[in-house]
Scaffold this active site. Structure first.
Site, short mmCIF file in Angstrom:
data_model
loop_
_atom_site.label_atom_id
_atom_site.label_comp_id
_atom_site.label_asym_id
_atom_site.label_seq_id
_atom_site.Cartn_x
_atom_site.Cartn_y
_atom_site.Cartn_z
CD GLU A 113 -2.28 -1.05 2.95
OE1 GLU A 113 -2.43 -0.01 3.61
OE2 GLU A 113 -2.42 -2.18 3.42
CE LYS A 115 5.57 5.01 6.72
NZ LYS A 115 5.33 6.35 7.16
CG ASP A 117 4.52 12.39 5.02
OD1 ASP A 117 4.46 11.98 6.19
OD2 ASP A 117 5.42 13.12 4.58
CE1 TYR A 223 -3.09 2.27 9.41
CE2 TYR A 223 -2.87 4.12 7.89
CZ TYR A 223 -2.68 3.56 9.14
OH TYR A 223 -2.10 4.31 10.12
CE LYS A 311 9.70 6.97 6.26
NZ LYS A 311 10.07 7.15 7.48
CB CYS A 403 12.42 49.52 -3.23
SG CYS A 403 11.79 48.45 -4.52
CB CYS A 406 11.25 51.92 -7.41
SG CYS A 406 10.69 51.88 -5.70
CB CYS A 421 8.86 48.91 -1.78
SG CYS A 421 8.84 50.32 -2.89
CB CYS A 426 7.49 50.23 -6.56
SG CYS A 426 8.77 49.00 -6.80
#
Ligand code: IVH
Length: 673
Positions: A113, A115, A117, A223, A311, A403, A406, A421, A426
């Site tokens: 099956e 796995k 997470d 499961y 894994k 910034c 600009c 900014c 800008c």
């Protein structure tokens, strides 16, 4: 009550359950969301009229109870152990050899099956009804999260043809799309992001308020089936099929195997395709199929001897941070980005990783020149997990005072993680605003990508988002990498975007903290962009999920003359400024704003707030002329004085409870005078 009504309620429930199963478990809906909502609304109305008919297993009971103070511990019927890991083919073969030895060389079948997470959860059913959900905890004792788990749609609330009491175990996950949307929403609300879908799933299940879990779109794959703490069937494969038959979501990507070759093939197949799956997996679980075999093999203190987790290699790598640069977003936010020495990771070469903001850099302790561990998880954008080794000549990152695009001032407001900014002109901000406006899921203007937007802004052809509605074919066709055909396509997409609904237009404006969902709720509550643009902060808060912070952002946005001008120009461009209003089902406190002060005799502040909101009322933090009632308890403070000064009605908890109890008769409770 007539038998006819009883029947109607039961039929509705069965129909709803059938469609929930098709939608949430089998991914194969047969009716539209609106049709489903209509059926659910009908059931809700009937249950409201005949409260005696409400059962805990009814599809209307998904939204769990009121928030709680803390979690209650609950013991597991049998230990929820973990699995031993096999990190490569050799270790998997070693496991198979041990099984073979343990069973004296008898032929053995295995179930492979995916796995998933996420986090494991045990769910108990009694009398065919969803009864209790417990997290893994330390394996012996977990935390009860029943009300939260009740909101997970792939967990049936009622099961037919099953043992009188049984338990399922499985994995709670958040799929990639839900995870990305959640993080995008959190960015907008300036809340910390979740690091990966697993953390997001855990963070969404282990919250005290079930309403939060309900909003998080969790999924549950089963499961294991147990009754009296043990298996029910002769084989694991049979048990999985039985679970699917009972209406649980069981991952169809499973295989019965009888050799190492077949198992390795399954592992390799899914490792190659793992990126295409809608959820994250970190490997494959291999289990001995026969329960009798499982019994003979037994358990160690930590894990079963009949199962192993193969894994997959983590998609992590170590590389060097060569520089930290900053990007300017549409709200002017400066986002630091790590420039990495290119490194292969999960099939692509990675050379950039986001660092989000200065707080994140501080948390990681990362400096330019450091070796870092980078990871690709649910996010497409890789991220820095931690410093692997500080560089010999490392130097700290400093947020620039100006910034980088600009030269405008950069300001970090108190209490904010983000530096911005402040120059509204800008070009970087304008480019990001256009990209946001045109993005998929917002105004959907395909073809309006970074290459085109760069040219349009750099050549001064577009000075405001609204200018895109005045673009001509000749202008577009004359740009680099733009043939006549692509120019025509973009123009057609711009044209079509005029038909988009108000929530899209509103979302496209890029108001801070106003994402897709908030835009829909605002449009439904106010019915027009003008009503939203002219509302004061308090009125804005009448929309669901709009609090003082979001309200203030919206108000501030529309007070800005530049934005008012933008609005006018978008109106002239013929965009949709109206939207059908959604009238909420009348609750006893509909349209009322209440302020809580002091300690109430029985209700906690949170309970009172939840109940008022559930009844259609709003809870505000400050008293004004628009306050309908002040609910005062012991040691009420200045809010009570203010209420008296303004002539606002003051009530106690008892009266509040009476008002809350006035089912469906809002008029009797609605007038404060
Ligand atoms: S079986 C005794 N099957 O992986 C059997 N676990 O590392 C215990 N997991 O705690 C689990 N997908 O949270 C099993 N198909 C699957 C699984 C799975 C994910 C998780 C589960 C478990 C952990 C063990």
């Amino acid at each position: 009550m007539t038998a006819k009504i009883r029947n109607e309620v039961e039929t509705l429930r069965q129909t709803l359950r059938h469609h929930e199963h098709l939608y949430y478990v089998l991914d194969r809906p047969e009716i539209t969301d609106a049709e489903y909502d209509a059926l659910l609304g009908k059931l809700r109305d009937l249950e409201q009229a005949y409260p005696d008919l409400v059962t805990p297993g009814s599809p209307t009971q998904r939204v769990g109870g009121a928030p709680r103070e803390g979690f209650v511990k609950a013991p597991h019927s049998s230990p929820m152990l973990s699995l031993d890991n096999a990190l490569d083919e050799g270790e998997l073969r070693e496991f198979l050899r041990r099984v073979d030895e343990g069973l004296g060389g008898e032929p053995v079948r295995y179930v492979a099956e995916l796995k998933l997470d996420g986090l494991s959860l045990a769910v108990h059913y009694r009398g065919g009804r969803f009864a209790q959900a417990v997290t893994r905890g330390d394996g012996a004792v977990g935390e009860e999260v029943t009300e939260n788990a009740r909101t997970i749609r792939s967990l049936p609330l009622a099961v037919q043809e099953c043992p009188p009491a049984f338990e399922v175990r499985g994995e709670v996950i958040m799929n990639r799309l839900a995870f990305e949307q959640l993080n995008a929403q959190r960015d907008e609300q300036e809340l910390p992001r979740f690091a990966n879908p697993r953390n997001a799933a855990a963070g969404s299940l282990r919250v005290l308020d079930p309403a939060i879990t309900a909003s998080r779109r969790l999924d549950y794959y089963t499961y294991m089936l147990l009754a009296d703490g043990g298996p029910v069937h002769e084989s694991h494969w049979e048990s999985l099929n039985a679970l699917a038959g009972m209406g649980f979501k069981v991952n169809p990507k499973r295989r019965l195997c009888s050799s190492a070759g077949e198992l390795l093939e399954f592992c390799a197949e899914w490792e190659a395709q793992r990126e295409q799956l809608p959820y994250e997996i970190d490997g494959v679980v291999v289990k001995v199929d026969s329960i009798e075999h499982q019994r003979r093999l037994g358990w160690t203190a930590k894990a079963p001897r009949w199962a192993i987790a193969y894994k997959y290699a983590a998609r992590q790598a170590v590389t060097v941070v060569e520089d930290i640069i900053v990007n300017v977003g549409r709200t002017g936010a400066l986002t630091p980005t790590a420039v990495l020495r290119p490194v292969p990771l999960g099939g692509v070469t990675v050379s950039r990783a986001t660092l989000h903001n200065e707080d994140e850099i501080e948390r990681l302790g990362v400096q330019i020149g450091d070796q870092v561990l980078v990871e690709r998880s649910g996010d497409v954008i890789p991220k820095v997990v931690r410093v692997h080794e500080p560089g010999p000549e490392r130097r700290p990152f400093r947020m620039p005072a100006h910034c980088p695009v600009c030269g405008g001032h950069v300001v970090r407001e108190e209490g904010e993680a983000v530096s911005r900014c402040v120059n509204t002109n800008c070009p970087a901000r304008l480019k990001e605003s256009i990209l946001h406006f045109a993005a998929r899921g917002v105004m959907n203007i395909d073809g309006m990508g970074i290459a085109l937007v760069d040219q349009l802004v750099d050549r001064g052809l577009v000075k405001s988002v609204a200018d895109i509605y005045g673009l001509k074919l000749e202008t577009l066709a004359g740009l680099e990498r733009m043939g006549e055909k692509s120019a025509e396509n973009v123009l057609r997409n711009i044209e079509n975007s005029r038909q988009n609904s108000l929530p899209r237009v509103l979302g496209g404006l890029g108001i801070r903290m106003v994402g897709e969902r908030t835009a829909v709720l605002l449009a439904e509550a106010f019915g027009s962009l003008d009503a939203i643009a002219t509302a004061d902060v308090e009125t804005l808060q009448r929309a669901e999920e709009v609090g003082p912070k979001v309200g203030a952002n919206i108000h501030e946005f529309f007070r800005e003359p530049r934005n008012q001008e933008l609005l006018e120009r978008l109106r002239q461009a013929g965009l949709k400024f109206d939207h059908p209003r959604k009238v909420k089902a009348a609750g006893p406190l509909d349209g009322l704003t209440l302020v809580l002060t002091g300690t109430l005799p029985t209700l906690s502040r949170e309970e009172a707030k939840a109940r008022i909101e559930a009844a259609g009322g709003k809870v505000s933090g400050s008293v004004s002329k628009k306050t309908s009632y002040v609910v005062a308890g012991a040691e009420a403070g200045s809010k009570l004085d203010k209420a008296q000064a303004l002539g606002v009605a003051v009530i106690g908890e008892e009266r509040l409870l009476e008002m809350l109890d006035q089912r469906g008769s809002p008029s009797t409770a609605a007038s404060p005078n």
